[in-house]
Design a protein around this motif. Structure first.
Motif, PDB file in Angstrom:
ATOM      1  N   UNK A  11       0.897  -1.149   0.159  1.00  0.00           N
ATOM      2  CA  UNK A  11      -0.031   0.086   0.016  1.00  0.00           C
ATOM      3  C   UNK A  11       0.863   1.320   0.122  1.00  0.00           C
ATOM      4  N   UNK A  12       2.003   1.305   0.682  1.00  0.00           N
ATOM      5  CA  UNK A  12       2.517   2.435   1.016  1.00  0.00           C
ATOM      6  C   UNK A  12       3.640   2.705  -0.413  1.00  0.00           C
ATOM      7  N   UNK A  13       3.974   1.427  -0.766  1.00  0.00           N
ATOM      8  CA  UNK A  13       4.720   1.422  -2.160  1.00  0.00           C
ATOM      9  C   UNK A  13       3.680   2.162  -3.396  1.00  0.00           C
ATOM     10  N   UNK A  14       2.386   1.692  -3.394  1.00  0.00           N
ATOM     11  CA  UNK A  14       1.489   2.092  -4.269  1.00  0.00           C
ATOM     12  C   UNK A  14       1.244   3.692  -4.085  1.00  0.00           C
ATOM     13  N   UNK A  15       1.157   4.328  -3.016  1.00  0.00           N
ATOM     14  CA  UNK A  15       0.869   5.499  -2.591  1.00  0.00           C
ATOM     15  C   UNK A  15       1.884   6.231  -2.930  1.00  0.00           C
ATOM     16  N   UNK A  16       3.055   5.914  -2.463  1.00  0.00           N
ATOM     17  CA  UNK A  16       4.464   6.612  -2.828  1.00  0.00           C
ATOM     18  C   UNK A  16       4.578   6.854  -4.223  1.00  0.00           C
ATOM     19  N   UNK A  17       4.311   5.905  -5.173  1.00  0.00           N
ATOM     20  CA  UNK A  17       4.545   6.043  -6.586  1.00  0.00           C
ATOM     21  C   UNK A  17       3.509   7.117  -7.179  1.00  0.00           C
ATOM     22  N   UNK A  18       2.218   6.701  -6.827  1.00  0.00           N
ATOM     23  CA  UNK A  18       1.042   7.764  -7.512  1.00  0.00           C
ATOM     24  C   UNK A  18       1.554   9.078  -6.892  1.00  0.00           C
ATOM     25  N   UNK A  19       1.996   9.449  -5.604  1.00  0.00           N
ATOM     26  CA  UNK A  19       2.340  10.634  -5.283  1.00  0.00           C
ATOM     27  C   UNK A  19       3.614  11.345  -6.148  1.00  0.00           C
ATOM     28  N   UNK A  20       4.311  10.609  -6.340  1.00  0.00           N
ATOM     29  CA  UNK A  20       5.458  10.969  -7.088  1.00  0.00           C
ATOM     30  C   UNK A  20       5.195  11.391  -8.639  1.00  0.00           C
ATOM     31  N   UNK A  21       4.118  10.549  -9.024  1.00  0.00           N
ATOM     32  CA  UNK A  21       3.922  10.809 -10.749  1.00  0.00           C
ATOM     33  C   UNK A  21       2.824  11.941 -10.647  1.00  0.00           C
ATOM     34  N   UNK A  22       2.115  12.032  -9.597  1.00  0.00           N
ATOM     35  CA  UNK A  22       1.016  13.376  -9.470  1.00  0.00           C
ATOM     36  C   UNK A  22       1.816  14.585  -9.446  1.00  0.00           C
ATOM     37  N   UNK A  23       2.890  14.566  -8.587  1.00  0.00           N
ATOM     38  CA  UNK A  23       3.669  16.046  -8.144  1.00  0.00           C
ATOM     39  C   UNK A  23       4.537  16.124  -9.425  1.00  0.00           C
ATOM     40  N   UNK A  24       4.929  15.049 -10.200  1.00  0.00           N
ATOM     41  CA  UNK A  24       5.702  15.368 -11.327  1.00  0.00           C
ATOM     42  C   UNK A  24       5.005  15.990 -12.471  1.00  0.00           C
ATOM     43  N   UNK A  25       3.887  15.418 -12.807  1.00  0.00           N
ATOM     44  CA  UNK A  25       2.933  16.023 -13.877  1.00  0.00           C
ATOM     45  C   UNK A  25       2.540  17.240 -13.633  1.00  0.00           C
ATOM     46  N   UNK A  26       1.930  17.455 -12.444  1.00  0.00           N
ATOM     47  CA  UNK A  26       1.599  18.996 -12.048  1.00  0.00           C
ATOM     48  C   UNK A  26       2.656  19.813 -11.820  1.00  0.00           C
ATOM     49  N   UNK A  27       3.755  19.376 -11.467  1.00  0.00           N
ATOM     50  CA  UNK A  27       4.874  20.414 -11.437  1.00  0.00           C
ATOM     51  C   UNK A  27       5.481  20.849 -12.776  1.00  0.00           C
ATOM     52  N   UNK A  28       5.464  19.689 -13.462  1.00  0.00           N
ATOM     53  CA  UNK A  28       6.266  20.007 -14.880  1.00  0.00           C
ATOM     54  C   UNK A  28       5.129  20.741 -15.637  1.00  0.00           C
ATOM     55  N   UNK A  29       3.845  20.802 -15.512  1.00  0.00           N
ATOM     56  CA  UNK A  29       2.960  21.485 -16.214  1.00  0.00           C
ATOM     57  C   UNK A  29       2.900  22.930 -15.871  1.00  0.00           C
ATOM     58  N   UNK A  30       2.940  23.253 -14.482  1.00  0.00           N
ATOM     59  CA  UNK A  30       3.002  24.397 -13.802  1.00  0.00           C
ATOM     60  C   UNK A  30       4.242  25.271 -14.147  1.00  0.00           C
ATOM     61  N   UNK A  31       5.269  24.529 -14.049  1.00  0.00           N
ATOM     62  CA  UNK A  31       6.523  25.381 -14.537  1.00  0.00           C
ATOM     63  C   UNK A  31       6.709  25.585 -16.035  1.00  0.00           C
ATOM     64  N   UNK A  32       6.043  24.808 -16.625  1.00  0.00           N
ATOM     65  CA  UNK A  32       6.329  24.996 -18.220  1.00  0.00           C
ATOM     66  C   UNK A  32       5.386  26.117 -18.470  1.00  0.00           C
ATOM     67  N   UNK A  74       6.330  20.466  -2.319  1.00  0.00           N
ATOM     68  CA  UNK A  74       5.150  19.453  -1.955  1.00  0.00           C
ATOM     69  C   UNK A  74       5.231  18.547  -0.798  1.00  0.00           C
ATOM     70  N   UNK A  75       6.493  17.739  -0.834  1.00  0.00           N
ATOM     71  CA  UNK A  75       6.666  17.154   0.403  1.00  0.00           C
ATOM     72  C   UNK A  75       6.689  17.772   1.649  1.00  0.00           C
ATOM     73  N   UNK A  76       7.362  18.840   1.848  1.00  0.00           N
ATOM     74  CA  UNK A  76       7.718  19.593   2.934  1.00  0.00           C
ATOM     75  C   UNK A  76       6.278  20.181   3.574  1.00  0.00           C
ATOM     76  N   UNK A  77       5.497  20.587   2.391  1.00  0.00           N
ATOM     77  CA  UNK A  77       4.269  21.063   2.845  1.00  0.00           C
ATOM     78  C   UNK A  77       3.351  20.081   3.266  1.00  0.00           C
ATOM     79  N   UNK A  78       3.289  18.961   2.646  1.00  0.00           N
ATOM     80  CA  UNK A  78       2.404  17.941   3.024  1.00  0.00           C
ATOM     81  C   UNK A  78       3.037  17.295   4.442  1.00  0.00           C
TER      82      UNK A  78
END
Length: 680
Positions: A539-560, A649-653
């Motif tokens: 469960x923690x592996x799944x949540x960690x992977x999904x969190x990294x993917x979500x932060x990367x996609x949102x972060x990359x789009x916002x930065x671009x 994002x990690x620090x804020x969470x």
């Protein structure tokens, strides 16, 4: 009537006595013994050593520093009284050595011919006394060119080899042990500790001048704190860590292991990869009767290790508020007699406590001894007896596995090493099994390979004559990850135009990446599995992977979007999924290889894995560049800011989690207080 009343009363008293629970204070026990479980955790075990007698309490010892057992005689370096006290266990007689000669004896050794060697830290000198107690020789500060002019000469402890070589522990001597010939001639230094440079110090090595480097006194290796010598002239040593909170070799504050076994060349023969269970405040070490050793901490804990550095038992402890047998106030030294009894010197209380080995400890030591001496049948028998008493003991499963390995019973040994979580020995046994299997099946393997090649050739010819029907678009979109491997730039062109790929297919690709990630973390072969494979929840592996993917996609789009990127959020979501194509397609091959190769061929696993990671990183870089129409420099900036966004994002969470947790605790306290007031 009276008899009946008395009978009823007695029966009532007996029932109350046996039925009603009796409070017992378990904390008063001092016989707690521990070992390492197969899960790598500390566990209570059967009594291996129990407190025995307390001796030498009334002999007027003053700041005793060292103890040495020779036959029935106990030699004590009685520093406060400037003497060596000799106590005979049989006739209780007492005699002294060195009166009027010694200043502050801190270490003592007695040779086979009863010659007494004393290290005097304040004199400073090494004194050698004849068996009758007369002074035979004095070794002062060496005048040899091998001994540095600025080196400190403060002998703290001493051992002597069977050949007459004298090894002296110098207080603060970071160069190593001082070695003298039998006649007192200085021979040089022996067995110096090594020190690993920290990351910052590696940078300093590149930038500092030689003069600046010489001023970095904190780079000096920790000095050896104490030693003992085996019957084979191997030297056990203990070293104290500069910082009890140090992080091991990475911090550079301590050597790899604080307990070491040095050969005649001064090298530590314990395996480099051995993650020894040690303590930062060891003060002494003693050789046992089975080539094992006992390391003593200043707080009174005693760690027993076998001849390969594996922890066997831990026992003892510090006396805090009361005076109890088995607990030490200020541990100074330890020694073992010929029966395996352990003597611990308490400096503050000026006495010696004796620990007696139980049948359980003796059985464990015998099993280890039989294994070391090649008596494998008896070793197996005793190990099985030990496992009946404690089936969770790692040392027992490890010992039984080694015994089976030496008997060439590799399949059985594999199971024991798996239980003990010993990847190195498991690899050795697996290598033997694999070699035997290959010898028996090499022809079948060759035949299978030939058949596979023939089948591929036939399949290709069949497909030329009978082309396959086009797959549904959704399936083609998912399988497009194969095109991404071969032609990443062309594939990204069609993905960005929307001709290939979709949000649905990208979601499936992310799901495939998640499955591969979990498989890589949890399903590698035992030899190459990750340390947390057995303890981490999927469960923690799944949540960690999904969190990294979500932060990367949102972060990359916002930065671009801030930096004039061309890609939309949909394009970023889709192309980022296909950027993981190398990881998705090739990682299963590496996972499969972990079931084939051993540690001897680890390069054949680590190298492809490194290639996959680099390939995936390059794929992510190309994807960001093509999706947003960035230059090389702009792409680096985009990815750097994306990673920074993810860290924020990690620090804020984390902060939100901590804040919310405090709110919950605060509200709970309020309701608890209100409930208490209402109940009043």
């Amino acid at each position: 009537m009276k008899k009946k009343i008395i009978t009823v009363f007695l029966i009532t008293v007996l029932l109350v006595t046996f039925i009603c629970p009796v409070a017992v204070n378990a904390r008063s026990s001092t016989a707690y013994n521990y070992t390492i479980s197969v899960d790598g955790e500390w566990i209570r075990t059967q009594d291996a050593y129990v407190p025995g007698a307390v001796i030498l309490r009334d002999l007027g010892l003053n700041r005793p520093e060292d103890i040495f057992i020779k036959g029935d005689d106990i030699y004590i370096a009685d520093a406060g009284n400037a003497r060596v006290l000799v106590y005979n266990l049989k006739d209780k007689s007492v005699r002294t050595i060195g009166d009027g000669v010694l200043s502050s004896p801190s270490g003592i050794f007695v040779s086979q011919d009863n010659t007494v060697y004393v290290a005097d830290i304040k004199a400073p000198a090494v004194y050698i006394f004849s068996p009758d107690g007369s002074l035979a020789q004095t070794i002062g500060r060496p005048d040899s060119y091998l001994f540095g002019a600025t080196s400190v000469y403060a002998p703290k402890n001493i051992v002597v080899s069977s050949q007459g070589n004298i090894y002296v522990v110098g207080d603060g001597a970071h160069e190593g042990l001082m070695q003298f010939d039998y006649d007192g001639t200085f021979q040089g230094y022996f067995a110096a500790n090594k020190r690993t440079l920290t990351f910052l110090e590696h940078i300093q090595e590149l930038l500092y001048t030689d003069a600046q480097k010489r001023k970095q006194l904190n780079r000096i290796a920790q000095p050896i704190f104490n030693i003992d010598i085996t019957s084979k002239d191997l030297i056990y040593s203990v070293t104290q860590s500069a910082d009890k909170y140090s992080a091991g070799a990475f911090s550079g504050a301590k050597p790899h292991n604080l307990v070491q076994l040095h050969n005649l060349g001064g090298n530590d023969i314990f395996p480099e990869e051995l993650a020894m269970h040690d303590e930062w405040n060891f003060v002494d070490i003693s050789t046992g009767i089975y080539s094992n050793c006992y390391a003593l901490t200043q707080t009174g804990l005693i760690y027993e290790y076998d001849s390969s550095g594996e922890l066997v038992f831990s026992f003892g402890g510090r006396a805090m508020s009361d005076d109890k047998n088995g607990l030490i106030t200020d541990a100074a030294a330890i020694d073992v007699d010929s029966d395996g009894y352990i003597y611990v010197l308490d400096r503050e209380r000026a006495l010696v406590q004796v620990f007696v080995p139980t049948d359980f400890a003796i059985a464990t030591q015998r099993a280890i001894y039989y294994l070391d001496t090649g008596n494998y049948e008896d070793s197996e028998t005793v190990w099985n007896e030990v496992l009946k008493l404690n089936g969770m003991s790692r040392i027992a499963h490890l010992g039984l596995g080694k015994t089976l390995l030496r008997q060439q019973r590799y399949s059985e040994a594999l199971e024991e090493f798996r239980i003990a979580n010993d990847q190195k020995n498991y690899s050795t046994a697996y290598w033997e099994l694999r070699s035997a299997w290959l010898d028996d099946n090499v022809l079948y393997l060759f035949g299978g390979l030939v058949l596979l090649i023939i089948a591929v050739v036939i399949y290709k010819k069949f497909r030329k004559k009978h082309p396959a029907k086009p797959l549904p678009k959704g399936v083609r979109d998912v399988l497009y990850i194969g095109n991404m491997l071969r032609h990443p730039i062309d594939s990204l062109y069609y993905l960005n135009r929307g001709e290939m790929g979709s949000v649905f297919s990208a979601s499936i690709v992310y799901m495939l990446a998640l499955i591969v990630f979990c498989a890589d973390m949890l399903l590698r072969g035992f030899i190459f599995r990750t340390p947390f494979a057995g303890s981490t929840s999927p469960f923690y592996l799944i949540m960690g992977f999904l969190a990294v993917v979500a932060m990367f996609v949102m972060g990359n789009y916002m930065v671009s979007s801030i930096n004039d990127g061309k890609g939309s959020f949909k394009q970023v979501y889709i192309t980022s999924a296909y950027a993981l194509s190398p990881y998705i397609c090739l990682t299963p091959i590496v996972i499969a290889l972990t079931y084939v190769f051993t540690l001897n061929e680890a390069f054949l696993v680590s190298f492809p894995w490194a290639v996959i990671l680099i390939w995936t990183a390059v794929s992510i870089f190309i994807t960001a560049s093509e999706t947003h129409a960035y230059s090389f420099k702009a792409t680096i900036k985009n990815l750097f800011l994306t990673i920074f966004f993810m860290l924020v994002c990690v620090v804020v969470i984390a902060l939100v989690y901590i804040f919310w947790k405090q709110i919950v605790i605060f509200v709970g306290d309020i309701f608890g207080e209100v409930g208490y007031r209402v109940s009043e």
